[in-house]
Design an enzyme around this catalytic site. Structure first.
Site, PDB file in Angstrom:
ATOM      1  N   ALA A  49       0.788  -1.241   0.000  1.00 23.14           N
ATOM      2  CA  ALA A  49       0.000   0.000   0.000  1.00 23.14           C
ATOM      3  C   ALA A  49       0.816   1.285   0.000  1.00 23.14           C
ATOM      4  O   ALA A  49       0.239   2.360   0.039  1.00 23.14           O
ATOM      5  CB  ALA A  49      -0.896   0.002   1.250  1.00 23.14           C
ATOM      6  N   GLY A  52       3.650   3.406  -5.656  1.00 23.70           N
ATOM      7  CA  GLY A  52       3.098   3.110  -6.973  1.00 23.70           C
ATOM      8  C   GLY A  52       1.596   2.889  -7.011  1.00 23.70           C
ATOM      9  O   GLY A  52       0.807   3.703  -6.509  1.00 23.70           O
ATOM     10  N   PHE A  74       6.109  -2.899   3.317  1.00 22.44           N
ATOM     11  CA  PHE A  74       7.420  -3.226   3.888  1.00 22.44           C
ATOM     12  C   PHE A  74       8.301  -1.994   3.701  1.00 22.44           C
ATOM     13  O   PHE A  74       8.874  -1.813   2.625  1.00 22.44           O
ATOM     14  CB  PHE A  74       8.000  -4.409   3.108  1.00 22.44           C
ATOM     15  CG  PHE A  74       8.841  -5.338   3.929  1.00 22.44           C
ATOM     16  CD1 PHE A  74       8.966  -5.201   5.296  1.00 22.44           C
ATOM     17  CD2 PHE A  74       9.521  -6.389   3.322  1.00 22.44           C
ATOM     18  CE1 PHE A  74       9.740  -6.072   6.051  1.00 22.44           C
ATOM     19  CE2 PHE A  74      10.294  -7.274   4.062  1.00 22.44           C
ATOM     20  CZ  PHE A  74      10.396  -7.107   5.433  1.00 22.44           C
ATOM     21  N   GLU A  75       8.373  -1.146   4.693  1.00 18.81           N
ATOM     22  CA  GLU A  75       9.113   0.111   4.537  1.00 18.81           C
ATOM     23  C   GLU A  75      10.086   0.313   5.693  1.00 18.81           C
ATOM     24  O   GLU A  75       9.972  -0.322   6.733  1.00 18.81           O
ATOM     25  CB  GLU A  75       8.130   1.288   4.453  1.00 18.81           C
ATOM     26  CG  GLU A  75       7.199   1.238   3.249  1.00 18.81           C
ATOM     27  CD  GLU A  75       7.914   1.333   1.896  1.00 18.81           C
ATOM     28  OE1 GLU A  75       9.088   1.734   1.859  1.00 18.81           O
ATOM     29  OE2 GLU A  75       7.287   0.968   0.878  1.00 18.81           O
ATOM     30  N   ASP A 111       6.447  -8.210   6.495  1.00 20.26           N
ATOM     31  CA  ASP A 111       6.557  -9.039   5.303  1.00 20.26           C
ATOM     32  C   ASP A 111       5.208  -9.691   4.954  1.00 20.26           C
ATOM     33  O   ASP A 111       4.762 -10.612   5.650  1.00 20.26           O
ATOM     34  CB  ASP A 111       7.623 -10.109   5.559  1.00 20.26           C
ATOM     35  CG  ASP A 111       7.859 -10.965   4.341  1.00 20.26           C
ATOM     36  OD1 ASP A 111       7.235 -10.691   3.294  1.00 20.26           O
ATOM     37  OD2 ASP A 111       8.661 -11.913   4.441  1.00 20.26           O
ATOM     38  N   ALA A 140       5.163  -5.623  -5.029  1.00 20.60           N
ATOM     39  CA  ALA A 140       6.253  -5.872  -5.984  1.00 20.60           C
ATOM     40  C   ALA A 140       7.490  -6.067  -5.122  1.00 20.60           C
ATOM     41  O   ALA A 140       7.960  -5.120  -4.494  1.00 20.60           O
ATOM     42  CB  ALA A 140       6.420  -4.698  -6.930  1.00 20.60           C
ATOM     43  N   TYR A 234      10.308  -8.488 -20.837  1.00 22.51           N
ATOM     44  CA  TYR A 234       9.199  -8.468 -19.859  1.00 22.51           C
ATOM     45  C   TYR A 234       8.227  -9.646 -20.051  1.00 22.51           C
ATOM     46  O   TYR A 234       8.314 -10.658 -19.373  1.00 22.51           O
ATOM     47  CB  TYR A 234       8.460  -7.108 -19.906  1.00 22.51           C
ATOM     48  CG  TYR A 234       7.603  -6.956 -18.657  1.00 22.51           C
ATOM     49  CD1 TYR A 234       8.066  -6.235 -17.560  1.00 22.51           C
ATOM     50  CD2 TYR A 234       6.362  -7.580 -18.550  1.00 22.51           C
ATOM     51  CE1 TYR A 234       7.314  -6.153 -16.393  1.00 22.51           C
ATOM     52  CE2 TYR A 234       5.615  -7.504 -17.394  1.00 22.51           C
ATOM     53  CZ  TYR A 234       6.083  -6.782 -16.323  1.00 22.51           C
ATOM     54  OH  TYR A 234       5.348  -6.718 -15.173  1.00 22.51           O
ATOM     55  N   LYS A 243       3.726 -13.226 -14.185  1.00 24.88           N
ATOM     56  CA  LYS A 243       2.445 -12.573 -14.470  1.00 24.88           C
ATOM     57  C   LYS A 243       1.445 -13.572 -15.078  1.00 24.88           C
ATOM     58  O   LYS A 243       0.245 -13.472 -14.830  1.00 24.88           O
ATOM     59  CB  LYS A 243       2.663 -11.364 -15.390  1.00 24.88           C
ATOM     60  CG  LYS A 243       3.426 -10.225 -14.718  1.00 24.88           C
ATOM     61  CD  LYS A 243       2.722  -9.733 -13.465  1.00 24.88           C
ATOM     62  CE  LYS A 243       3.333  -8.507 -12.841  1.00 24.88           C
ATOM     63  NZ  LYS A 243       2.729  -8.183 -11.544  1.00 24.88           N
TER      64      LYS A 243
HETATM   65  P1  NAD Z   1       6.112  -0.316  -6.076  1.00 22.58           P
HETATM   66  O1  NAD Z   1       7.520  -0.722  -5.959  1.00 22.58           O
HETATM   67  O2  NAD Z   1       5.815   1.127  -6.284  1.00 22.58           O
HETATM   68  O3  NAD Z   1       5.284  -0.793  -4.777  1.00 22.58           O
HETATM   69  C1  NAD Z   1       5.437  -2.070  -4.237  1.00 22.58           C
HETATM   70  C2  NAD Z   1       4.725  -2.210  -2.915  1.00 22.58           C
HETATM   71  O4  NAD Z   1       4.993  -3.535  -2.411  1.00 22.58           O
HETATM   72  C3  NAD Z   1       5.216  -1.233  -1.813  1.00 22.58           C
HETATM   73  O5  NAD Z   1       4.104  -0.823  -1.043  1.00 22.58           O
HETATM   74  C4  NAD Z   1       6.137  -2.104  -0.960  1.00 22.58           C
HETATM   75  O6  NAD Z   1       6.247  -1.691   0.407  1.00 22.58           O
HETATM   76  C5  NAD Z   1       5.398  -3.430  -1.051  1.00 22.58           C
HETATM   77  N1  NAD Z   1       6.216  -4.585  -0.698  1.00 22.58           N
HETATM   78  C6  NAD Z   1       7.360  -5.038  -1.282  1.00 22.58           C
HETATM   79  N2  NAD Z   1       7.776  -6.157  -0.662  1.00 22.58           N
HETATM   80  C7  NAD Z   1       6.892  -6.428   0.333  1.00 22.58           C
HETATM   81  C8  NAD Z   1       6.782  -7.438   1.323  1.00 22.58           C
HETATM   82  N3  NAD Z   1       7.648  -8.436   1.395  1.00 22.58           N
HETATM   83  N4  NAD Z   1       5.757  -7.349   2.203  1.00 22.58           N
HETATM   84  C9  NAD Z   1       4.858  -6.335   2.148  1.00 22.58           C
HETATM   85  N5  NAD Z   1       4.891  -5.372   1.201  1.00 22.58           N
HETATM   86  C10 NAD Z   1       5.900  -5.420   0.322  1.00 22.58           C
HETATM   87  O7  NAD Z   1       5.509  -1.213  -7.236  1.00 22.58           O
HETATM   88  P2  NAD Z   1       4.364  -1.006  -8.330  1.00 22.58           P
HETATM   89  O8  NAD Z   1       5.007  -0.705  -9.628  1.00 22.58           O
HETATM   90  O9  NAD Z   1       3.267  -0.140  -7.833  1.00 22.58           O
HETATM   91  O10 NAD Z   1       3.861  -2.515  -8.451  1.00 22.58           O
HETATM   92  C11 NAD Z   1       2.673  -3.003  -7.871  1.00 22.58           C
HETATM   93  C12 NAD Z   1       2.061  -4.033  -8.796  1.00 22.58           C
HETATM   94  O11 NAD Z   1       1.676  -3.373 -10.008  1.00 22.58           O
HETATM   95  C13 NAD Z   1       3.049  -5.140  -9.198  1.00 22.58           C
HETATM   96  O12 NAD Z   1       2.359  -6.356  -9.291  1.00 22.58           O
HETATM   97  C14 NAD Z   1       3.501  -4.696 -10.577  1.00 22.58           C
HETATM   98  O13 NAD Z   1       3.977  -5.747 -11.384  1.00 22.58           O
HETATM   99  C15 NAD Z   1       2.197  -4.116 -11.107  1.00 22.58           C
HETATM  100  N6  NAD Z   1       2.336  -3.239 -12.282  1.00 22.58           N
HETATM  101  C16 NAD Z   1       3.270  -2.255 -12.332  1.00 22.58           C
HETATM  102  C17 NAD Z   1       3.387  -1.492 -13.486  1.00 22.58           C
HETATM  103  C18 NAD Z   1       4.422  -0.397 -13.599  1.00 22.58           C
HETATM  104  O14 NAD Z   1       4.708   0.027 -14.713  1.00 22.58           O
HETATM  105  N7  NAD Z   1       4.983   0.066 -12.510  1.00 22.58           N
HETATM  106  C19 NAD Z   1       2.533  -1.704 -14.571  1.00 22.58           C
HETATM  107  C20 NAD Z   1       1.557  -2.686 -14.476  1.00 22.58           C
HETATM  108  C21 NAD Z   1       1.466  -3.467 -13.322  1.00 22.58           C
END
Ligand code: NAD
Length: 398
Positions: A49, A52, A74-75, A111, A140, A234, A243
């Site tokens: 949460a 991204g 996880f921050e 986690d 992610a 990808y 995916k």
């Molecule tokens: P991000 O890196 O901005 O956010 C990831 C989130 O996951 C963060 O809140 C982080 O704290 C959390 N996280 C990571 N490891 C964790 C753990 N072990 N326990 C709890 N929380 C954990 O990533 P994002 O780009 O927003 O990706 C989110 C989803 O969206 C992913 O499935 C990604 O593949 C998908 N997505 C991303 C894009 C893109 O271009 N960025 C496009 C389409 C889909």
């Protein structure tokens, strides 16, 4: 302390609390300007949460639909002279603003793969909300600790053939070639373990068993398909296999979700610069070209535009879902228009150090990278002393 960006490769090791708060405020302003999302969920769990798409989903749910939200992430807090991670500052800012508006907001830092965090979340739902109406899985992660104590890592590699491409160095703005050998079977399996659908299924199973999912509850997970030019690294690479596994998990979840009259959805989002995306080889060139084409066409969107459009035109609209053959909701419609993709493909092999600023929006990409860490916002005084320690109320974790 005066906080400046410290960039190494595709990583920035510092982040700015005031800039992160500004980022959150801009997202809140966007959502409130777009009006109320009628029929939106009232109790939402967001796993992943703090950055991204997950953070944007949480902001849309709270400020667009008035939802109570529980966020799992996880921050890292600020320790000694080290700044906190951007997600820490952004969650602190979100919590402050949502609480001011009277929206229930609780945070779990730990986690998401662990049983401990799943159980702590269930306890919290039972105690405060009774049940939830929506679960957004947006993790992610680079690695996953398994219950036997071993750790598996995800890799970003091609499958079958080597990958030769370019990336752009943030600091110098120069192209750098990247060559990657194909992944081994073990690397593919490990990436699926980390970024595939298994943990999503485990969460849903645990939540259903605990009977904390309300009648009609829905769950979403975000995926990316992207353009043919990025497929070798990808969609046809290790991350693409993970995916694909989301589609399997989604189909497998329909039965269990049916027990509460609900459904599971995989949602294809557009390519954007987030913490996770910045690590993918080749994406810098693609996204810089994409930003140029979409900004020129007036169709560029960020995370908050995507999640707000997802809620208002798809998930909670009476117009029906825009599904593809695999039953995925498509939010990458504007990215994949023939005109936008034609621009990307035409220029894909012409991007050089000399043409970078003309053919691509690398400047916009670099700005997005800085903003992700709270830098580069107008109205934030980056020369001023700022306190790096920001309190964040946590129900679990520290
Ligand atoms: P991000 O890196 O901005 O956010 C990831 C989130 O996951 C963060 O809140 C982080 O704290 C959390 N996280 C990571 N490891 C964790 C753990 N072990 N326990 C709890 N929380 C954990 O990533 P994002 O780009 O927003 O990706 C989110 C989803 O969206 C992913 O499935 C990604 O593949 C998908 N997505 C991303 C894009 C893109 O271009 N960025 C496009 C389409 C889909």
């Amino acid at each position: 302390m005066i906080i400046k960006p410290r960039i190494k490769g595709f990583i920035c090791t510092t982040s700015h609390p005031d800039g992160c708060a500004r980022d959150v405020q801009q997202q809140i302003d966007y959502v409130t300007a777009h009006g109320v999302i009628e029929g939106g969920p009232k109790r939402v769990l967001v796993i992943g949460a703090s950055g991204g798409y997950g953070l944007a989903s949480r902001i849309t749910a709270a400020f667009g639909g008035g939802a109570s939200t529980i966020g799992v992430f996880f921050e890292r807090p600020s320790v000694k002279k080290r700044t906190a991670s951007p997600g820490w500052y952004k969650t602190a800012a979100f919590t402050e603003k949502a609480t001011e508006e009277g929206y229930y907001t609780r945070n779990i830092n730990g986690d998401a793969f662990s049983d401990e965090v799943k159980q702590a979340t269930i306890e919290l739902i039972r105690q405060d909300l009774g049940q939830i109406d929506m679960v957004i899985y947006s993790v992610a992660a680079p690695a996953r600790a398994l219950s036997d104590g071993s750790v598996v890592r995800s890799t970003l590699k091609p499958i079958g053939e080597p990958y030769d491409g370019n990336t752009i160095d943030f600091k110098s703005g120069q192209l750098r070639s990247v060559s990657l050998e194909p992944a081994s079977q073990e690397e593919i399996a490990d990436t699926v373990k980390v970024m595939g659908g298994e943990d999503w299924e485990l969460w849903i199973k645990a939540l259903l068993e605990a009977k904390v999912m309300a009648q009609g509850c829905i769950t979403t997970n975000y995926t990316y398909l992207g353009s043919e030019v990025t497929w070798p690294i990808y969609y046809h690479g290790t991350i693409g296999k993970a995916k694909e596994d989301l589609d399997r998990a989604c189909a497998a979840l329909q039965g269990p979700m049916g027990e509460v009259g609900g459904a599971a959805h995989v949602v294809v989002m557009k390519g954007l610069l987030t913490q996770a995306a910045s690590a993918i080889p080749g994406m810098a060139v693609y996204l810089s070209l994409l930003f140029k084409a979409m900004k020129q066409a007036g169709t560029h969107e960020g995370c908050i535009e995507q999640t707000t459009r997802l809620f208002s035109t798809q998930l909670f609209s009476s117009n029906g879902l825009r599904l593809d053959d695999e039953n995925r909701i498509r939010m990458d419609d504007l990215e994949l228009t023939p005109e936008i993709q034609a621009y990307v493909k035409e220029n894909w092999t012409s991007v050089t150090n000399e043409t970078l600023d003309v053919l691509t929006d690398f400047e916009g990409y670099r700005q997005a990278f800085l903003e992700m860490h709270g830098f580069g916002f107008d109205g934030v005084d980056y020369e001023a002393e700022v306190e790096p320690v920001k309190e964040l109320d946590l129900v679990f974790g520290s």
